[in-house]
Write an enzyme that holds these catalytic residues in place. Structure first.
Site, PDB file in Angstrom:
ATOM      1  N   GLY A 107       0.825  -1.217   0.000  1.00  0.00           N
ATOM      2  CA  GLY A 107       0.000   0.000   0.000  1.00  0.00           C
ATOM      3  C   GLY A 107       0.843   1.244   0.000  1.00  0.00           C
ATOM      4  CG  ASP A 142      10.941   8.390   6.640  1.00  0.00           C
ATOM      5  OD1 ASP A 142      10.425   8.002   5.556  1.00  0.00           O
ATOM      6  OD2 ASP A 142      12.056   8.962   6.695  1.00  0.00           O
ATOM      7  N   GLY A 143       7.502   7.629   5.745  1.00  0.00           N
ATOM      8  CA  GLY A 143       6.536   8.341   4.903  1.00  0.00           C
ATOM      9  C   GLY A 143       7.136   9.481   4.101  1.00  0.00           C
ATOM     10  NE  ARG A 156       3.487   8.092  -8.433  1.00  0.00           N
ATOM     11  CZ  ARG A 156       4.112   6.952  -8.175  1.00  0.00           C
ATOM     12  NH1 ARG A 156       5.304   6.718  -8.668  1.00  0.00           N
ATOM     13  NH2 ARG A 156       3.543   6.025  -7.428  1.00  0.00           N
ATOM     14  CG  ASP A 159       4.929  -3.650  -5.151  1.00  0.00           C
ATOM     15  OD1 ASP A 159       5.527  -4.722  -5.356  1.00  0.00           O
ATOM     16  OD2 ASP A 159       5.478  -2.657  -4.672  1.00  0.00           O
TER      17      ASP A 159
HETATM   18  P1  AMP Z   1       8.708   0.956  -3.713  1.00  0.00           P
HETATM   19  O1  AMP Z   1      10.004   0.210  -3.538  1.00  0.00           O
HETATM   20  O2  AMP Z   1       8.881   2.439  -3.823  1.00  0.00           O
HETATM   21  O3  AMP Z   1       7.849   0.384  -4.783  1.00  0.00           O
HETATM   22  O4  AMP Z   1       7.927   0.782  -2.344  1.00  0.00           O
HETATM   23  C1  AMP Z   1       7.510  -0.463  -1.841  1.00  0.00           C
HETATM   24  C2  AMP Z   1       6.656  -0.249  -0.631  1.00  0.00           C
HETATM   25  O5  AMP Z   1       7.393   0.405   0.403  1.00  0.00           O
HETATM   26  C3  AMP Z   1       5.427   0.598  -0.861  1.00  0.00           C
HETATM   27  O6  AMP Z   1       4.391   0.077  -0.058  1.00  0.00           O
HETATM   28  C4  AMP Z   1       5.875   1.954  -0.390  1.00  0.00           C
HETATM   29  O7  AMP Z   1       4.788   2.776  -0.025  1.00  0.00           O
HETATM   30  C5  AMP Z   1       6.731   1.601   0.803  1.00  0.00           C
HETATM   31  N1  AMP Z   1       7.725   2.631   1.134  1.00  0.00           N
HETATM   32  C6  AMP Z   1       8.850   2.943   0.459  1.00  0.00           C
HETATM   33  N2  AMP Z   1       9.526   3.941   1.078  1.00  0.00           N
HETATM   34  C7  AMP Z   1       8.803   4.282   2.179  1.00  0.00           C
HETATM   35  C8  AMP Z   1       8.971   5.244   3.235  1.00  0.00           C
HETATM   36  N3  AMP Z   1      10.015   6.069   3.292  1.00  0.00           N
HETATM   37  N4  AMP Z   1       7.999   5.291   4.177  1.00  0.00           N
HETATM   38  C9  AMP Z   1       6.953   4.465   4.152  1.00  0.00           C
HETATM   39  N5  AMP Z   1       6.745   3.540   3.202  1.00  0.00           N
HETATM   40  C10 AMP Z   1       7.653   3.446   2.209  1.00  0.00           C
HETATM   41 MG    MG Z   2       6.120   0.859  -5.643  1.00  0.00          MG
END
Ligand code: AMP
Ligand code: MG
Length: 488
Positions: free
Chosen positions: A93, A128-129, A179, A255
């Site tokens: 998510g 950390d979002g 985006r 994802d």
């Molecule tokens: P991604 O590798 O960007 O496709 O992210 C994979 C998952 O990790 C997704 O659910 C992202 O929302 C979560 N995610 C990545 N970086 C962060 C972050 N700094 N804080 C919270 N969730 C993250």
């Molecule tokens: Mg992703």
């Protein structure tokens, strides 16, 4: 004026939030201590029917980071699952992202307006979002370069620095990327729903996806199967285009595979310089699962995971459903090979009428010659066109095996290539790693000029421009091994 007077009046809809409430958690973007608009994509704003001047106003910037929410919009964090490096995670998510809503542009198409780096959500797990500035600018540059190359992709509307420090290995400036995408539906969205075992929700998700991306599927006697076929075709074409431009996505988890067929999630991606099937930049991909040459096979694997989610809607008889899905998945290889070979035919300037069994060995033998030299993937095709015009031997000069290349070049010339047609499809400028790093480093210390020049080069990739020679050249020998990162 009412109390809902917005400096930017953006007609954002909440189609996803309304039709699939089970998949969106209403959520608010975090406040930014000192928001500064660093980059705004004016052509994209215009395409969306937004007024760039209004977006530059303080209220416009607040809209771009999700703090000024237009009436009618209901921002949500979207739920999805996914296979990451082959292992299934039931709950990923939007951990640092937010769907603000959908916008119907002047062209009639619905697009998501979405944020990255907008703060913690119920899906953040340990994260950390936040997002650091450099990776958000990186996504901006690479996604806009992909768009200019004609590769389907999410777009980047703006990057706003938040004024908040983000803790990584060191404290980095934080930012929000705004985006825009045809949607953020992913294979992982379907996996999440399938795992819930709620067939009604699955049916609504399928209908939503069909309505947005593959409307023809609604008329089919098996709409879910027709949707699957549509996604297979879109992904086959997409991955073929990645291969042709030398793009390594780097994290092809389910994802990060869209139903729309757009490239999404520019984390550890990179363009390769030297042609190399093993090209890989991601710091966490130790097994090379997502290396350049593996991308078609991985895409097919991801589509198999997608098919599994749709089985209950394909046929009540599971064996029958599996049989139909397997048959449809079989279309991937055919579609991919067709798209790749057509692309190589164009890159080599070969006539449309030339038989596949001439084009295919020409293309394959060329790649086999390029790999050991090694030869720069992007500049080679421009050099070959130059050489084809009788302008010296710039292509030949790139090879170690001169006899091998000469023999190949003779076959190529005999096939009647058109060098001018080649220049229309082979880019001069791609966001090369050393240029991206240089631009991001400068931007992080406050100088946006190199980023601006790089954007100028890569958003018009086919037109040679004077003074931009260094943007066309491969990395200097001392650039070394390039590493990219996830979750930045
Ligand atoms: P991604 O590798 O960007 O496709 O992210 C994979 C998952 O990790 C997704 O659910 C992202 O929302 C979560 N995610 C990545 N970086 C962060 C972050 N700094 N804080 C919270 N969730 C993250
Ligand atoms: Mg992703």
């Amino acid at each position: 004026m009412s109390s809902h007077a917005f400096a930017v009046s953006v007609p954002l809809d909440d189609v996803f939030a309304r039709s699939l409430p089970e998949l969106g958690v209403p959520h608010e973007a975090q406040e930014a201590p000192d928001p500064q608009l660093l980059v705004l994509n004016e052509p994209l704003a215009a395409e969306l029917g937004l007024d760039p001047a209004a977006l530059r106003e303080p209220e416009g910037v607040r809209f771009l980071i999700g703090r000024s929410v237009p009436e009618g919009a209901h921002p949500v964090a979207q739920a999805y699952a996914g296979h990451q490096f082959g292992g299934y995670s039931p709950r990923l998510g939007d951990g640092r992202a937010l769907l603000l809503g959908e916008l119907r542009g002047p062209d009639g198409a619905l697009r998501d307006v979405h944020l990255k780096g907008s703060g913690r959500t119920p899906f953040s797990r340990g994260g950390d979002g936040q997002a650091a500035l450099a990776p958000m600018l990186r996504e901006y540059v690479v996604s806009e370069a992909m768009h200019a190359l004609g590769v389907p992709t999410t777009r980047s509307l703006a990057v706003v620095a938040t004024g908040r420090g983000v803790q990584r290995e060191e404290v980095l400036p934080g930012a929000v990327l705004t985006r825009v995408a045809r949607s953020h539906l992913r294979v992982g969205t379907f996996q999440y729903v399938r795992a819930l075992g709620d067939d009604d929700l699955l049916r609504r998700l399928v209908d939503h996806a069909i309505g947005r991306h593959h409307p023809g599927a609604a008329e089919d006697e098996r709409p879910a199967l027709a949707l699957f076929r549509g996604v297979v075709a879109a992904q086959a074409s997409l991955v073929a285009q990645w291969m042709l431009v030398g793009f390594v996505h780097g994290v092809m988890n389910t994802d990060n595979v869209t139903i729309s067929g757009e490239t999404i999630d520019y984390g550890p991606c990179a363009f390769m310089d030297a042609f190399d099937p093993a090209a890989l930049f991601s710091s966490i991909d130790h097994g090379g699962r997502y290396a350049y040459g593996n991308q078609p096979v991985v895409a097919e694997w991801n589509l198999a995971r997608f098919a599994e989610t749709l089985l209950p809607l394909i046929d009540d008889d599971q064996d029958k459903a599996v049989e139909l899905a397997v048959e449809a998945l079989g279309g991937f290889r055919t579609a991919y090979s067709r798209a790749w070979l057509d692309g190589m035919r164009a890159k080599l300037g070969l006539p449309d009428g030339l038989a596949d069994d001439v084009v295919q060995p020409l293309a394959e033998d060329l790649l086999a010659l390029m790999q050991p030299s090694p030869v720069d993937h992007t500049s080679f095709y421009r050099a070959l066109a130059e050489q084809g015009r009788g302008d010296g031997t710039p292509a030949r000069d790139l090879f170690l095996d001169l006899a091998g290349f000469d023999a190949w070049a003779e076959r190529w010339a005999a096939a009647g290539p058109d060098p001018d047609a080649m220049d229309r499809v082979n880019p001069v400028y791609v966001p090369r790693n050393h240029l991206v790093e240089e631009a991001l480093e400068a931007a992080t210390s406050g100088d946006l000029a190199p980023l601006g020049r790089l954007l100028e080069a890569v958003t018009q990739p086919f037109v040679v421009r004077e003074g931009m020679e260094r943007y066309a050249e491969p990395a200097p020998a001392d650039f070394g091994r390039y590493r990219t990162f996830c979750g930045t």
